[in-house]
Design an enzyme around this catalytic site. Sequence first.
Site: not given
Length: 277
Positions: A166, A170
Site C-alpha cells: 500500500h 496507510k
Amino acid sequence: MTPSIPVVVAGALGRMGAEVIKAVVGSADCMLVGAIDNTPGKEGSDIGLELGLGELEVAVTADFEGCLCAVSQSVRDAEAGAVLVDFTHPSVVYEHTRAAIAYGVHPVIGTTGLSPEQLSDLCQFAAKASIGGAVIPNFSVGMVLLQQAAAAAARFYDHAELTELHHNCKADAPSGTCIKTAELMEELGKSFNPAEVDEHESLAGSRGGRRESGLRLHSLRLPGLVAHQEVMFGAPGETYTLRHDTIDRSAYMPGVLLTVRKVRSLQTLVYGLERLI
C-alpha cells in the site's frame, strides 16, 4: 419516483472520501447530505468547491455526532434511513460505527483496523438496534474474486504466504483486506506452512507476521503504490500466484455504491463485500 438515498461521508477531504463524494454526486439515486472532516481551516466550507465539483450546498463539519444527529432527525423513515460512508482512521472507526448505529444511520465502513472483538460487539449492537450496516475491508469486485480463488486453492496447498502493498500513508498493517483473505483461507480449519527447518531471524520480523494457522502475512509501504495484494502458494515443483492491483481509487466506487444501495435493507452488520454480491 424512488427517493434518493441520503449519504454522509466521513473523511470527506481524504483520498477515498473525495472519490466517494464524486461517485455519490454523479449517481442518479444518491444524495450527499453531509461531509465530515477535521482538516484545519476547512470547517464551514462547501465540500463541492473544495473538491472542484462546483457548489453543492453541503458544508464541511468536524462535528461527527452533530452531523449524524441532524441527518437522523431529517430522515424520519428508519427503515430507509441515511447512510454513513466512513473512510477515516483506525483510531476512531469503532466509535464512529457505534455512534452511527445509535443514531439510526446505516454505517458503511471502509476504514480498516477493527479488532475481532470490536467487530463482534458492533454486530451485536447493530442486531439489537435492527440497523443494517457493512464493514468492507475492500470494495473491489476483483479483490473479492481473488479472495474466493485463494480460499479454493487453500484446499490443495499446504504452503502459502500473503503480501500486501500500500501507499505509505496507510496507518494500519497488515491491511484489513489481507486479514480477510487469510480468514477465508483458514475456514477449512487446516494448518499451513509446516516447519521444514529450525528458522532463525537475524532481523526480527524478516519472515512477516505469523497467524495461528501458520499463514504468514507481509506488509510493504511505499509512495507510488495504491493497493495491491499477492497470495503465493507453493508445492514441490510448482508455485501458484494470485495477484490483484488497484491502480486508481475509482475502482472501488462501484462496490461503494452497491453497498450504499443494499445496506438499508439489512437488519444487522455484515463483514465483506462478498456478503452483498
